[in-house]
Write a protein that holds these residues in place. Sequence first.
Motif, PDB file in Angstrom:
ATOM      1  N   ASP A  39       0.838  -1.046   0.049  1.00 31.46           N
ATOM      2  CA  ASP A  39       0.133   0.188  -0.059  1.00 31.46           C
ATOM      3  C   ASP A  39       0.859   1.248   0.082  1.00 31.46           C
ATOM      4  OD1 ASP A  39       0.974  -0.522   2.428  1.00 31.46           O
ATOM      5  OD2 ASP A  39      -0.723   0.356   3.564  1.00 31.46           O
ATOM      6  N   THR A  40       2.215   1.071  -0.303  1.00 28.29           N
ATOM      7  CA  THR A  40       3.116   2.218  -0.109  1.00 28.29           C
ATOM      8  C   THR A  40       3.102   2.992  -1.350  1.00 28.29           C
ATOM      9  OG1 THR A  40       5.059   0.926  -0.090  1.00 28.29           O
ATOM     10  CG2 THR A  40       4.059   1.611   2.075  1.00 28.29           C
ATOM     11  N   LYS A  41       2.296   2.698  -2.139  1.00 29.81           N
ATOM     12  CA  LYS A  41       2.376   3.495  -3.581  1.00 29.81           C
ATOM     13  C   LYS A  41       3.704   3.171  -4.288  1.00 29.81           C
ATOM     14  CE  LYS A  41      -0.530   6.768  -1.383  1.00 29.81           C
ATOM     15  NZ  LYS A  41      -0.198   6.332  -0.234  1.00 29.81           N
ATOM     16  N   SER A  42       4.368   4.463  -4.712  1.00 22.77           N
ATOM     17  CA  SER A  42       5.424   4.101  -5.509  1.00 22.77           C
ATOM     18  C   SER A  42       6.908   4.643  -5.203  1.00 22.77           C
ATOM     19  CB  SER A  42       5.040   4.782  -6.766  1.00 22.77           C
ATOM     20  OG  SER A  42       4.811   6.165  -6.914  1.00 22.77           O
ATOM     21  N   ARG A  43       6.556   5.570  -4.376  1.00 20.76           N
ATOM     22  CA  ARG A  43       8.231   6.466  -4.136  1.00 20.76           C
ATOM     23  C   ARG A  43       8.824   5.906  -2.895  1.00 20.76           C
ATOM     24  NH1 ARG A  43       9.467  10.983  -5.477  1.00 20.76           N
ATOM     25  NH2 ARG A  43       9.947  11.853  -3.463  1.00 20.76           N
ATOM     26  N   HIS A  82      11.727  -4.667  -9.702  1.00 19.48           N
ATOM     27  CA  HIS A  82      11.461  -3.973  -8.543  1.00 19.48           C
ATOM     28  C   HIS A  82      10.079  -3.674  -8.714  1.00 19.48           C
ATOM     29  CE1 HIS A  82      12.146  -1.305  -5.189  1.00 19.48           C
ATOM     30  NE2 HIS A  82      13.395  -1.984  -5.179  1.00 19.48           N
ATOM     31  N   PRO A  83       9.350  -4.034  -7.759  1.00 19.29           N
ATOM     32  CA  PRO A  83       7.717  -3.371  -7.622  1.00 19.29           C
ATOM     33  C   PRO A  83       7.432  -2.048  -7.649  1.00 19.29           C
ATOM     34  CG  PRO A  83       8.252  -4.676  -5.498  1.00 19.29           C
ATOM     35  CD  PRO A  83       9.601  -4.635  -6.445  1.00 19.29           C
ATOM     36  N   ALA A  84       8.646  -1.403  -7.008  1.00 22.63           N
ATOM     37  CA  ALA A  84       8.228   0.245  -6.725  1.00 22.63           C
ATOM     38  C   ALA A  84       8.493   0.836  -8.069  1.00 22.63           C
ATOM     39  CB  ALA A  84       9.070   0.674  -5.787  1.00 22.63           C
ATOM     40  N   ALA A  85       7.591   1.779  -8.654  1.00 21.16           N
ATOM     41  CA  ALA A  85       7.623   2.579  -9.763  1.00 21.16           C
ATOM     42  C   ALA A  85       9.025   3.415  -9.617  1.00 21.16           C
ATOM     43  CB  ALA A  85       6.369   3.188 -10.001  1.00 21.16           C
ATOM     44  N   ARG A  86       9.084   3.947  -8.467  1.00 21.02           N
ATOM     45  CA  ARG A  86      10.303   4.733  -8.332  1.00 21.02           C
ATOM     46  C   ARG A  86      10.855   4.670  -6.893  1.00 21.02           C
ATOM     47  NH1 ARG A  86      10.653  10.957  -7.270  1.00 21.02           N
ATOM     48  NH2 ARG A  86      12.776  11.281  -7.503  1.00 21.02           N
ATOM     49  N   GLU A 140      14.898   5.346  -4.879  1.00 19.31           N
ATOM     50  CA  GLU A 140      16.079   5.966  -4.830  1.00 19.31           C
ATOM     51  C   GLU A 140      17.098   5.409  -3.821  1.00 19.31           C
ATOM     52  OE1 GLU A 140      17.627  10.290  -3.712  1.00 19.31           O
ATOM     53  OE2 GLU A 140      16.208  10.155  -5.422  1.00 19.31           O
ATOM     54  N   GLU A 141      18.159   5.099  -4.039  1.00 20.40           N
ATOM     55  CA  GLU A 141      19.153   4.425  -3.098  1.00 20.40           C
ATOM     56  C   GLU A 141      20.019   5.531  -2.337  1.00 20.40           C
ATOM     57  OE1 GLU A 141      21.832   1.686  -4.656  1.00 20.40           O
ATOM     58  OE2 GLU A 141      20.088   0.467  -5.865  1.00 20.40           O
ATOM     59  N   VAL A 142      20.076   5.576  -1.067  1.00 22.97           N
ATOM     60  CA  VAL A 142      20.602   6.652  -0.241  1.00 22.97           C
ATOM     61  C   VAL A 142      21.883   5.760   0.301  1.00 22.97           C
ATOM     62  CG1 VAL A 142      20.487   8.148   1.755  1.00 22.97           C
ATOM     63  CG2 VAL A 142      18.467   7.740   0.252  1.00 22.97           C
ATOM     64  N   ASP A 197      16.270  14.204   6.645  1.00 20.76           N
ATOM     65  CA  ASP A 197      16.339  14.884   5.505  1.00 20.76           C
ATOM     66  C   ASP A 197      15.004  13.756   4.494  1.00 20.76           C
ATOM     67  OD1 ASP A 197      17.945  16.512   6.011  1.00 20.76           O
ATOM     68  OD2 ASP A 197      19.866  15.537   5.386  1.00 20.76           O
ATOM     69  N   LEU A 198      15.029  12.592   4.766  1.00 22.86           N
ATOM     70  CA  LEU A 198      14.249  11.894   3.943  1.00 22.86           C
ATOM     71  C   LEU A 198      12.667  12.036   4.289  1.00 22.86           C
ATOM     72  CD1 LEU A 198      16.373   8.318   4.171  1.00 22.86           C
ATOM     73  CD2 LEU A 198      15.907   9.712   2.189  1.00 22.86           C
ATOM     74  N   ASP A 199      12.671  12.344   5.489  1.00 20.62           N
ATOM     75  CA  ASP A 199      11.314  12.607   5.959  1.00 20.62           C
ATOM     76  C   ASP A 199      10.684  13.564   5.247  1.00 20.62           C
ATOM     77  OD1 ASP A 199       9.115  11.979   7.444  1.00 20.62           O
ATOM     78  OD2 ASP A 199       9.576  12.896   9.054  1.00 20.62           O
ATOM     79  N   GLN A 200      11.583  14.634   4.997  1.00 22.72           N
ATOM     80  CA  GLN A 200      11.139  15.984   4.126  1.00 22.72           C
ATOM     81  C   GLN A 200      10.931  15.852   2.639  1.00 22.72           C
ATOM     82  OE1 GLN A 200      13.779  18.813   5.794  1.00 22.72           O
ATOM     83  NE2 GLN A 200      12.977  18.065   8.000  1.00 22.72           N
ATOM     84  N   GLN A 201      11.530  14.610   2.223  1.00 22.22           N
ATOM     85  CA  GLN A 201      11.392  14.713   0.624  1.00 22.22           C
ATOM     86  C   GLN A 201       9.966  14.016  -0.006  1.00 22.22           C
ATOM     87  OE1 GLN A 201      15.140  12.507  -0.021  1.00 22.22           O
ATOM     88  NE2 GLN A 201      16.352  14.270   0.840  1.00 22.22           N
ATOM     89  N   GLY A 202       9.247  13.853   0.936  1.00 20.05           N
ATOM     90  CA  GLY A 202       7.807  13.068   0.269  1.00 20.05           C
ATOM     91  C   GLY A 202       8.139  11.855  -0.024  1.00 20.05           C
ATOM     92  N   TRP A 203       8.604  10.841   0.362  1.00 21.89           N
ATOM     93  CA  TRP A 203       8.721   9.777  -0.047  1.00 21.89           C
ATOM     94  C   TRP A 203       7.451   8.879   0.823  1.00 21.89           C
ATOM     95  CZ3 TRP A 203      11.846   8.348  -3.662  1.00 21.89           C
ATOM     96  CH2 TRP A 203      13.256   9.079  -3.645  1.00 21.89           C
ATOM     97  N   ASP A 204       6.894   7.592  -0.013  1.00 22.57           N
ATOM     98  CA  ASP A 204       5.924   6.980   0.708  1.00 22.57           C
ATOM     99  C   ASP A 204       6.313   5.958   1.555  1.00 22.57           C
ATOM    100  OD1 ASP A 204       3.874   8.405  -1.136  1.00 22.57           O
ATOM    101  OD2 ASP A 204       4.585   6.958  -2.752  1.00 22.57           O
ATOM    102  N   LEU A 205       7.580   5.527   1.405  1.00 17.38           N
ATOM    103  CA  LEU A 205       8.227   4.605   2.505  1.00 17.38           C
ATOM    104  C   LEU A 205       9.649   4.838   2.601  1.00 17.38           C
ATOM    105  CD1 LEU A 205       8.047   1.755   4.016  1.00 17.38           C
ATOM    106  CD2 LEU A 205       8.185   0.375   1.744  1.00 17.38           C
ATOM    107  N   ILE A 206      10.248   4.827   3.572  1.00 19.74           N
ATOM    108  CA  ILE A 206      11.625   4.623   3.821  1.00 19.74           C
ATOM    109  C   ILE A 206      12.166   3.291   4.258  1.00 19.74           C
ATOM    110  CG2 ILE A 206      13.687   5.627   5.177  1.00 19.74           C
ATOM    111  CD1 ILE A 206      11.951   8.052   5.715  1.00 19.74           C
ATOM    112  N   LEU A 207      13.263   2.645   3.763  1.00 19.72           N
ATOM    113  CA  LEU A 207      13.641   1.362   4.097  1.00 19.72           C
ATOM    114  C   LEU A 207      15.105   1.418   4.516  1.00 19.72           C
ATOM    115  CD1 LEU A 207      12.372  -1.021   1.197  1.00 19.72           C
ATOM    116  CD2 LEU A 207      11.435  -0.963   3.773  1.00 19.72           C
TER     117      LEU A 207
END
Length: 364
Positions: free
Chosen positions: A272-276, A293-297, A299-301, A320-330
Motif C-alpha cells: 500500500d506504499t504506492k510508488s516512491r 523491482h515492484p516500486a515504480a520509483r 532511490e538508493e541512499v 532529510d528523507l522525511d522531508q522529501q515526500g517518500w511513501d516509504l523509507i527502508l
Amino acid sequence: MSGDSTPLHSSAVIYEAVQTLRNGGLVAIPAETVYGLAADAKNPDAIKKIFVAKERPSNHPLIVHLAAPDKFDQPQIDWIALLAPWARDVSEDALKLINQFWPGPLTLVFKKDKGVLNELTGGQDTVAIRAPAHPIAIGLLRKFKGGVAAPSANRFGKVSPTSAADVRQEFEGMLGLMVLDGGDCDVGIESTIIDLSSGDKAVLLRPGAITPSEIMAKTGVRVYLPGEIKGDNEKEDLPKVSGSLKAHYAPTTPLRLYAPGRVLDALSEFPDTKSRVAIAVWDSESSLGHDGHPAARFEEVEISSDSVAFASCLYRSLRDLDQQGWDLILFPEPPVGEEWDGVRDRLQRACFGSGPSSSNHDSN
C-alpha cells in the motif's frame, strides 16, 4: 560539531543564555549527542515549559546536565561535591565511570537527593545525570553554576535534532526560544544510560555510543542488561528513563527495516506504499539495481557501514528523507554487535512510531 569551523559562541551570547535560564526561559543547546532544550533544573515553572514545548508527558523524566568548574590547578575533579545537591549514594563504581567517561555521552541514574524536584524525575525516587562534552554546553553550564534539564530539542516522539537548523525548524513560531549554534553533533544519538540506583549492580537502560564492553575494559565495572537481573524482583524496580517508550525518534514517513538481501521482500510486505520508496543501502555493498523491482520509483541512499559514522548521520538522514515526500523509507537492519545496539534501538523505536498516525503511538 564539525571541524575547525564550529561557531563557538562569544561570552556575550553565553551570558545572554545564562540570563535566559536564570529568568526561567528555555535555551536550545548543542551537545555531542543531540541538541537539548534546556531549562533551570531547580525551577519548576521553567521545567514545565519544556514539557509544554515538547508536548511531552509529565511523568517522563528529564536528565540533569552538569559541568565541572574550570580549575586548572586540580588534578582531579571533585564530582562527589558537584553531585551532592542531586544524588545520594554515589558508589565507587559510579566514580570509576564518572572519572573515565565524563564529560561524555554517558548518563548515570542515582537515588535522588530530597531537594530534587518531582517535575524533573517524573515523580520517581531516582534522578538521571550527565556531563555533556560539547564546549558550548560546558561553557554555559560553568557560567550558569547549576544544573539544567535538557531533553532533546524536538517534539515528543519525533526525530531528534543534530543541528541548530533542525531545532529552529522543529519549534518554528515559538517566540523567545534562544538557540545556541554549536555546529553538527558528533555522536548523533542520545547518551548511554546506566542505572546505579540499586546500589549493587550497574544496569544498562538505554544503549548508546559507550558500550558495556568499553565500560568493562576501561573501568572493570560489569554492566548488566535488564534481562540478566530478573528473578531478583528487580525488573519492576528499574527506573523509567528518557527514550524508553516503544515509539520514539520517529519520522512521519513510514519507516521499515529490511534483512540482508531482502529488499524485495520488504517492499512486497508493504504493497500500500504506492510508488516512491527511499532505500538506504550500505556503502560497502553494490547497487540494488532495478530488476524486478515492484516500486515504480525508488532511490538508493548510501549509508556508512561504520557504526560510529552511521550513528553520527542517522537522525540527519531520517530528517532529510522525511522531508522529501517518500511513501516509504527502508533501512537495512544493523549488524549484530554491541557497537550497533544504540542505533538498532533508535531504529526499532523509530519504525514503531513512524507513519502519519505516529502521534497515536506516543502513549504506548
